[in-house]
Structures are given as C-alpha cells and as structure tokens.
Scaffold this motif. Sequence first.
Motif, PDB file in Angstrom:
ATOM      1  N   GLU A  36       0.640  -1.241   0.094  1.00  0.00           N
ATOM      2  CA  GLU A  36       0.148  -0.098   0.186  1.00  0.00           C
ATOM      3  C   GLU A  36       0.973   1.253  -0.149  1.00  0.00           C
ATOM      4  OE1 GLU A  36      -2.484   2.241   3.469  1.00  0.00           O
ATOM      5  OE2 GLU A  36      -2.898   0.199   3.248  1.00  0.00           O
ATOM      6  N   ASN A  39       3.399   1.515  -3.254  1.00  0.00           N
ATOM      7  CA  ASN A  39       2.347   1.530  -4.554  1.00  0.00           C
ATOM      8  C   ASN A  39       2.063   2.911  -4.580  1.00  0.00           C
ATOM      9  OD1 ASN A  39       2.844  -1.100  -5.536  1.00  0.00           O
ATOM     10  ND2 ASN A  39       0.938  -1.939  -4.624  1.00  0.00           N
ATOM     11  N   ASN A  40       1.605   3.462  -3.588  1.00  0.00           N
ATOM     12  CA  ASN A  40       1.048   4.813  -3.737  1.00  0.00           C
ATOM     13  C   ASN A  40       2.176   6.046  -3.919  1.00  0.00           C
ATOM     14  OD1 ASN A  40      -1.611   4.138  -2.989  1.00  0.00           O
ATOM     15  ND2 ASN A  40      -1.580   4.306  -0.832  1.00  0.00           N
ATOM     16  N   VAL A  42       4.982   5.211  -5.466  1.00  0.00           N
ATOM     17  CA  VAL A  42       5.522   4.991  -6.858  1.00  0.00           C
ATOM     18  C   VAL A  42       4.465   5.735  -7.906  1.00  0.00           C
ATOM     19  CG1 VAL A  42       5.679   3.280  -8.560  1.00  0.00           C
ATOM     20  CG2 VAL A  42       6.637   2.821  -6.655  1.00  0.00           C
ATOM     21  N   GLU A  43       3.318   5.389  -7.545  1.00  0.00           N
ATOM     22  CA  GLU A  43       2.249   6.311  -8.308  1.00  0.00           C
ATOM     23  C   GLU A  43       2.291   7.866  -8.156  1.00  0.00           C
ATOM     24  OE1 GLU A  43      -2.412   6.284  -9.351  1.00  0.00           O
ATOM     25  OE2 GLU A  43      -1.896   4.879  -7.679  1.00  0.00           O
ATOM     26  N   THR A  44       2.226   8.327  -7.075  1.00  0.00           N
ATOM     27  CA  THR A  44       2.163   9.867  -6.755  1.00  0.00           C
ATOM     28  C   THR A  44       3.189  10.577  -7.191  1.00  0.00           C
ATOM     29  OG1 THR A  44       0.687   9.361  -4.694  1.00  0.00           O
ATOM     30  CG2 THR A  44       1.995  11.382  -4.852  1.00  0.00           C
ATOM     31  N   ASN A  45       4.481   9.896  -7.243  1.00  0.00           N
ATOM     32  CA  ASN A  45       5.985  10.502  -7.654  1.00  0.00           C
ATOM     33  C   ASN A  45       6.077   9.983  -9.018  1.00  0.00           C
ATOM     34  OD1 ASN A  45       6.987  11.936  -5.075  1.00  0.00           O
ATOM     35  ND2 ASN A  45       6.007   9.998  -4.418  1.00  0.00           N
ATOM     36  N   ASN A  46       5.220   9.452  -9.755  1.00  0.00           N
ATOM     37  CA  ASN A  46       5.684   8.930 -11.117  1.00  0.00           C
ATOM     38  C   ASN A  46       7.023   8.376 -11.185  1.00  0.00           C
ATOM     39  OD1 ASN A  46       4.709   8.717 -13.869  1.00  0.00           O
ATOM     40  ND2 ASN A  46       6.018  10.775 -14.378  1.00  0.00           N
ATOM     41  N   LEU A  48       9.182   5.561 -12.491  1.00  0.00           N
ATOM     42  CA  LEU A  48       9.107   4.706 -13.605  1.00  0.00           C
ATOM     43  C   LEU A  48       9.989   3.310 -13.518  1.00  0.00           C
ATOM     44  CD1 LEU A  48       9.419   7.426 -16.603  1.00  0.00           C
ATOM     45  CD2 LEU A  48       7.272   6.248 -15.536  1.00  0.00           C
ATOM     46  N   ARG A  65       3.021  -2.626  -7.896  1.00  0.00           N
ATOM     47  CA  ARG A  65       2.570  -2.120  -9.134  1.00  0.00           C
ATOM     48  C   ARG A  65       3.760  -1.317  -9.215  1.00  0.00           C
ATOM     49  NH1 ARG A  65      -2.067  -1.244  -6.163  1.00  0.00           N
ATOM     50  NH2 ARG A  65      -1.956   1.037  -6.265  1.00  0.00           N
ATOM     51  N   TYR A  66       5.000  -1.724 -10.182  1.00  0.00           N
ATOM     52  CA  TYR A  66       5.898  -1.138 -10.471  1.00  0.00           C
ATOM     53  C   TYR A  66       5.951  -1.132 -12.129  1.00  0.00           C
ATOM     54  CZ  TYR A  66       7.206  -2.170  -6.066  1.00  0.00           C
ATOM     55  OH  TYR A  66       7.334  -2.358  -4.430  1.00  0.00           O
ATOM     56  N   PRO A  67       6.226  -0.016 -12.745  1.00  0.00           N
ATOM     57  CA  PRO A  67       6.408  -0.127 -14.330  1.00  0.00           C
ATOM     58  C   PRO A  67       7.462  -0.924 -14.748  1.00  0.00           C
ATOM     59  CG  PRO A  67       6.017   2.003 -13.471  1.00  0.00           C
ATOM     60  CD  PRO A  67       6.204   1.583 -12.212  1.00  0.00           C
TER      61      PRO A  67
END
Length: 204
Positions: A36, A39-40, A42-46, A48, A65-67
């Motif tokens: 949680e 993942n948050n 990684v998403e919030t800070n873009n 990659l 969830r990592y690109p």
Amino acid sequence: MPEKFDTSSNYWDTRYQLGGTSGSGSYGRLAELKAEVINNFVETNNVLSVIEFGSGDGNQLTLARYPAYLGLDVSKEAVAACQARFQDDPSKRFGLVSDRHGETAELSMSLDVVYHLVEDAVFHSYMADLFNAATRFVIVYSSDKEEQTPAPHVRHRKFTNWVSVQRPDFQLHEHIPNRYPFDVDDPNNTSFADFFVFAKIKAS
C-alpha cells in the motif's frame, strides 16, 4: 531454518534451499501494508523504475505495481525461484547482487534487510550499493536503533546515522511509522520496522 549461522549471505541461501521464506514481513497484513505505502509512493511520484536490494522469495512483489523492476539478492536459490515465478512478466528482472553492473533506478529499495546485515563490512557495502543505485529516491523499511539480539541473523542498526554521514546528497523526505508496531505476543503480524523515504538533493 539453517542449523547454524556463519555469514548473512549463507544463512539466507541455505534458508531458501531448505524451503524457507523471506519471513512474516512479506506475507499477510505486513506485506499488504508495504504494498500500500510503496505502490502509492510510486504512483504519486511518477516513479518509472525500481531496483530492490534483497528481493527474497518474491511474495512481496506479487502485490507490487511498478512499471519496471529489477530485484537483486545474495541467494542464487531465491533469484532462480523469482525468475521462474515471474517468467511471464517482462516488467520484472532478477539477478544476484554480485552480478550487478551499475544498474540504477529512480527508486532504490531495501525492505526488511538492514537489520539482517550483522557484519559491519556487509552493512557498509550494502548501504553504498543501495544509495548508489538511486537516481531520485531511496526507501528503507527497517528498524533504526542500535541493538544486539539473541538471534544470530538479526542486528538492529541506527542506519540513518550512516546516511547522514556517508550520503549527505540525500535527505530524509518522510518517516512513516508502522501501522502494526511490534508486539512480542504477535510477532508474525507486527514489526519493529518503519518506512524511511530519502530524496536525492538536486544540485544547484
């Protein structure tokens, strides 16, 4: 569990060979908490790309969830298991720490590893690799105190002191206390580790 302890790397390789896991921190609600938070982030800070030092048995990664992800470990057994487990996912790669050739990522991570680095030389080398691999952020999920323990494979370290002295180009961006602080009566569902997020200081 290995019958005896000689070195950190041999302990974990033997543990995985004997069918052991990365530990309770990579399962259940502790794994869900780590997923949680990270993942948050990684998403919030873009973010990659992610590199992890101590990828273990890969169970924690099933929630990630990592690109793009590179997982490194000292255990050949763990690396082989992860390569098989995620063979159909091209976004994830794995290798031995000793085979790393300077790969970097926007986010470098250490989850439930620092307090297992009982040898001083191993600790210093690991921390150097961890921060050298980061181009933007480092996340460490660990205890942050100096304390010996009865367990031969556990030694708590005040690792933030190392960062302050050795890597002044990184500053503590955020400290997130554990939602499930350690409870001796429920060790498999609680932890003495918190989240420490470091951000690389941009050159002026």
